[in-house]
Scaffold this motif. Structure first.
Motif, short mmCIF file in Angstrom:
data_model
loop_
_atom_site.label_atom_id
_atom_site.label_comp_id
_atom_site.label_asym_id
_atom_site.label_seq_id
_atom_site.Cartn_x
_atom_site.Cartn_y
_atom_site.Cartn_z
N MET A 81 0.84 -1.17 0.00
CA MET A 81 0.00 0.00 0.00
C MET A 81 0.89 1.25 0.00
O MET A 81 1.76 1.38 0.86
CB MET A 81 -0.87 -0.04 1.24
CG MET A 81 -1.73 1.15 1.39
SD MET A 81 -2.67 0.88 2.88
CE MET A 81 -4.08 1.70 2.55
N PRO A 82 0.71 2.11 -0.99
CA PRO A 82 1.56 3.29 -1.08
C PRO A 82 1.26 4.29 0.05
O PRO A 82 0.13 4.41 0.51
CB PRO A 82 1.23 3.88 -2.44
CG PRO A 82 -0.07 3.31 -2.81
CD PRO A 82 -0.22 2.01 -2.10
N ARG A 83 2.31 4.98 0.46
CA ARG A 83 2.18 5.98 1.53
C ARG A 83 2.09 7.36 0.94
O ARG A 83 2.67 7.65 -0.09
CB ARG A 83 3.44 5.95 2.38
CG ARG A 83 3.36 5.10 3.55
CD ARG A 83 4.62 5.20 4.35
NE ARG A 83 5.13 6.57 4.46
CZ ARG A 83 6.16 6.94 5.18
NH1 ARG A 83 6.82 6.04 5.83
NH2 ARG A 83 6.54 8.18 5.23
N LYS A 84 1.38 8.24 1.62
CA LYS A 84 1.38 9.65 1.23
C LYS A 84 2.62 10.29 1.82
O LYS A 84 3.05 9.96 2.91
CB LYS A 84 0.14 10.37 1.75
CG LYS A 84 -1.12 9.98 1.04
CD LYS A 84 -2.24 10.89 1.47
CE LYS A 84 -3.47 10.57 0.69
NZ LYS A 84 -4.59 11.41 1.05
N ARG A 85 3.16 11.21 1.09
CA ARG A 85 4.34 11.91 1.55
C ARG A 85 3.95 12.88 2.67
O ARG A 85 2.83 13.39 2.69
CB ARG A 85 4.97 12.67 0.40
CG ARG A 85 5.30 11.71 -0.75
CD ARG A 85 6.00 12.42 -1.81
NE ARG A 85 7.43 12.29 -1.50
CZ ARG A 85 8.38 12.76 -2.25
NH1 ARG A 85 8.09 13.45 -3.31
NH2 ARG A 85 9.62 12.58 -1.95
N PRO A 86 4.85 13.15 3.62
CA PRO A 86 4.54 14.06 4.73
C PRO A 86 4.09 15.45 4.27
O PRO A 86 3.20 16.05 4.86
CB PRO A 86 5.84 14.13 5.52
CG PRO A 86 6.56 12.88 5.20
CD PRO A 86 6.16 12.55 3.79
N GLY A 87 4.70 15.94 3.21
CA GLY A 87 4.31 17.26 2.70
C GLY A 87 2.87 17.26 2.20
O GLY A 87 2.14 18.24 2.38
N ALA A 88 2.44 16.17 1.58
CA ALA A 88 1.06 16.07 1.10
C ALA A 88 0.09 16.02 2.26
O ALA A 88 -1.00 16.59 2.21
CB ALA A 88 0.91 14.85 0.21
N LEU A 89 0.48 15.33 3.32
CA LEU A 89 -0.38 15.27 4.51
C LEU A 89 -0.52 16.66 5.14
O LEU A 89 -1.61 17.07 5.54
CB LEU A 89 0.20 14.28 5.54
CG LEU A 89 0.07 12.81 5.19
CD1 LEU A 89 0.83 11.98 6.20
CD2 LEU A 89 -1.38 12.41 5.15
N ARG A 90 0.60 17.37 5.25
CA ARG A 90 0.54 18.72 5.84
C ARG A 90 -0.26 19.68 4.97
O ARG A 90 -0.98 20.52 5.46
CB ARG A 90 1.95 19.25 6.07
CG ARG A 90 2.63 18.64 7.27
CD ARG A 90 3.90 19.39 7.61
NE ARG A 90 4.90 19.31 6.56
CZ ARG A 90 5.81 18.38 6.45
NH1 ARG A 90 5.87 17.40 7.33
NH2 ARG A 90 6.68 18.40 5.46
N ALA A 91 -0.14 19.54 3.66
CA ALA A 91 -0.88 20.43 2.76
C ALA A 91 -2.37 20.15 2.83
O ALA A 91 -3.19 21.07 2.74
CB ALA A 91 -0.38 20.25 1.33
N ALA A 92 -2.74 18.91 3.02
CA ALA A 92 -4.15 18.56 3.10
C ALA A 92 -4.77 19.06 4.41
O ALA A 92 -5.94 19.41 4.46
CB ALA A 92 -4.33 17.05 2.99
N HIS A 93 -3.95 19.10 5.43
CA HIS A 93 -4.43 19.59 6.73
C HIS A 93 -4.33 21.11 6.73
O HIS A 93 -3.26 21.68 6.67
CB HIS A 93 -3.56 18.99 7.85
CG HIS A 93 -4.07 19.32 9.20
ND1 HIS A 93 -3.91 20.55 9.77
CD2 HIS A 93 -4.72 18.57 10.12
CE1 HIS A 93 -4.45 20.55 10.98
NE2 HIS A 93 -4.95 19.35 11.20
#
Length: 157
Positions: free
Chosen positions: A1-13
């Protein structure tokens, strides 16, 4: 299962700016920030008529000011002329009453820190005032030791 990158998580939040509804409480001189915050909470939530925001700092300053005059002459607390919440600080014994009530309502750690500060002032108060042998007959609050000291004279000696 692919992981989301930390930057993408922060941008979504979505980042919301941190704002306070009111300014942070000031620190009471001689006490830690944690104890000062606990005192401010007690003052804000208390339903006692004489306890309102900032009263603990005012009571400490009043108690210290009473004991400040240099020398070895005895000090005599002045009786209050008015019983409103601000005028009653003319009597240093009222300031000590307020400190006792705040001590009673504080959590244990904050209470211990404030109690250490008040205990040092109490020792000076005992040294600088004289016992009243008839306090039980005169005082309506004779159960508290600071009311069993001679009073009624001009404050400061």
């Amino acid at each position: 299962m692919p992981r989301k990158r930390p930057g993408a998580l922060r941008a979504a939040h979505q980042q919301r700016p941190r704002t306070w509804g009111s300014p942070p409480p000031y620190r009471i001189h001689g006490l830690s920030a944690r104890t000062s915050l606990a005192i401010h909470r007690v003052e804000a939530l208390s339903d006692d008529y004489y306890i309102d925001p900032g009263v603990t700092d005012r009571a400490l300053r009043r108690y210290e000011a009473f004991l400040r005059p240099p020398g070895r002459r005895p000090l005599y607390p002045q009786d209050e002329e008015c019983s409103c919440r601000h005028c009653s600080f003319d009597d240093v014994r009222h300031a000590r009453d307020v400190l006792e009530e705040v001590l009673r309502q504080l959590p244990p750690r904050a209470s211990a820190e404030l109690a250490r500060l008040v205990a040092s002032l109490d020792r000076a108060y005992l040294r600088r005032t004289l016992p009243d042998p008839f306090a039980g007959e005169r005082q309506w609050r004779a159960d508290r030791w600071w009311h069993r000291r001679l009073a009624g004279g001009r404050q400061g000696g």
